[in-house]
Scaffold this motif. Structure first.
Motif, PDB file in Angstrom:
ATOM      1  N   PRO A  52      48.512  51.258   1.130  1.00 60.33           N
ATOM      2  CA  PRO A  52      49.122  50.324   2.074  1.00 60.33           C
ATOM      3  C   PRO A  52      50.143  49.430   1.378  1.00 60.33           C
ATOM      4  CG  PRO A  52      46.906  49.608   1.482  1.00 60.33           C
ATOM      5  CD  PRO A  52      47.116  50.930   0.808  1.00 60.33           C
ATOM      6  N   LEU A  53      51.299  49.279   2.019  1.00 60.60           N
ATOM      7  CA  LEU A  53      52.358  48.454   1.455  1.00 60.60           C
ATOM      8  C   LEU A  53      52.984  47.607   2.553  1.00 60.60           C
ATOM      9  CD1 LEU A  53      54.231  51.053  -0.804  1.00 60.60           C
ATOM     10  CD2 LEU A  53      52.741  49.201  -1.581  1.00 60.60           C
ATOM     11  N   PRO A  54      53.390  46.371   2.227  1.00 63.42           N
ATOM     12  CA  PRO A  54      54.050  45.519   3.225  1.00 63.42           C
ATOM     13  C   PRO A  54      55.496  45.942   3.436  1.00 63.42           C
ATOM     14  CG  PRO A  54      53.940  44.375   1.129  1.00 63.42           C
ATOM     15  CD  PRO A  54      53.194  45.669   0.938  1.00 63.42           C
ATOM     16  N   LEU A  55      55.928  45.910   4.696  1.00 65.55           N
ATOM     17  CA  LEU A  55      57.322  46.213   5.025  1.00 65.55           C
ATOM     18  C   LEU A  55      57.697  45.531   6.319  1.00 65.55           C
ATOM     19  CD1 LEU A  55      60.028  47.774   4.755  1.00 65.55           C
ATOM     20  CD2 LEU A  55      58.943  49.639   6.035  1.00 65.55           C
ATOM     21  N   ASP A  56      58.790  44.790   6.275  1.00 70.61           N
ATOM     22  CA  ASP A  56      59.409  44.242   7.480  1.00 70.61           C
ATOM     23  C   ASP A  56      60.764  44.929   7.609  1.00 70.61           C
ATOM     24  OD1 ASP A  56      60.672  42.848   9.473  1.00 70.61           O
ATOM     25  OD2 ASP A  56      60.412  40.860   8.575  1.00 70.61           O
ATOM     26  N   ILE A  57      60.871  45.879   8.536  1.00 67.95           N
ATOM     27  CA  ILE A  57      62.110  46.659   8.613  1.00 67.95           C
ATOM     28  C   ILE A  57      63.304  45.843   9.093  1.00 67.95           C
ATOM     29  CG2 ILE A  57      60.807  48.793   8.985  1.00 67.95           C
ATOM     30  CD1 ILE A  57      61.785  48.799  11.867  1.00 67.95           C
ATOM     31  N   THR A  58      63.059  44.632   9.608  1.00 66.45           N
ATOM     32  CA  THR A  58      64.166  43.769  10.008  1.00 66.45           C
ATOM     33  C   THR A  58      64.710  42.942   8.844  1.00 66.45           C
ATOM     34  OG1 THR A  58      62.757  41.896  10.664  1.00 66.45           O
ATOM     35  CG2 THR A  58      63.155  43.606  12.317  1.00 66.45           C
TER      36      THR A  58
END
Length: 241
Positions: A52-58
């Motif tokens: 699991p990895l954090p990602l905010d595509i915005t």
């Protein structure tokens, strides 16, 4: 271009549940070595092959950081999207911008960030999750954003072909996930959609029409507009409030 999942490293955006969760689990069932499961707030997974990895595509910085730290990805699943309950094409401009920032700019941002990664790993595969809403006149920002992303997917296919990258567009109507609970209409299962998508990855396809409604709709796209849109409006009456 045949690219089965055996031994591959997969990254899934919007992986916490629904369609995303199916992409994670079925990748492993088909022999993927590792799956990066990304989300704004990643969940815990019960398999050490899932990271699991954090990602905010915005967030452009979040996207570029992820691409730098996962250089082994050779299959990117662009799944993250939003579809607000009160979405309307005549709604407030800031709400429409938020939809486009996620469904269009966000997904395009991830595709562009990972294009060099895929290229470095032999070309790889980019799978964009679209919607049959891209082809119909639903009066929503969601439909408009998916139409834009459909066009971008076709453009990326041309642009990335020089790197040997397989670019797939997956189009489907209503999927039985939390996003569609407000609609009491026939829905296709998330598991069947993902199975068709991974079949396309393996056999070299560039487009997946994942339910009967979408397959039929495509046959009607050459219909004269004066005939097509009255018919379509009738079909979509259940969605127009």
């Amino acid at each position: 271009m045949n690219q089965p999942l055996e031994g591959r490293t997969v990254l899934v955006t919007g992986a916490n549940g629904g369609l995303g969760e199916q992409f994670v689990r079925q990748a492993l069932e088909r022999g993927a070595t590792k799956v990066y499961a990304t989300a704004r707030t990643p969940r815990h997974w019960d398999d050490t092959r899932i990271q699991p990895l954090p990602l905010d595509i915005t967030d452009p910085e979040s996207a570029t950081h992820l691409a730098r730290t996962t250089p082994d990805v050779d299959l990117l699943i662009n799944n993250a999207a939003i579809g607000p309950v009160d979405d309307s094409i005549t709604g407030p401009e800031d709400e429409l911008r938020q939809i486009f920032e996620t469904n269009f700019f966000g997904n395009l941002r991830i595709a562009n960030a990972f294009a060099p990664v895929l290229s470095a790993n032999g070309g790889g595969t980019l799978l964009n999750i679209l919607s049959s809403a891209a082809w119909v006149s639903m009066p929503t920002g969601y439909a408009a954003s998916k139409a834009a992303m459909w066009s971008a997917t076709n453009a990326l296919r041309i642009q990335l072909s020089k790197h040997g990258t397989q670019v797939i567009g997956l189009l489907v109507g209503m999927i039985d996930t939390p996003m569609s609970t407000q609609w009491e209409v026939p829905k296709v299962s998330a598991a069947s959609v993902v199975a068709q998508a991974y079949d396309a990855v393996a056999d070299g396809s560039i487009e997946v029409l994942a339910d009967e409604q979408t397959r039929y709709l495509k046959t009607q796209l050459s219909t004269k507009a004066e005939e097509f849109y009255p018919w379509l409006h009738e079909q979509l009456a259940v969605f127009v409030r």
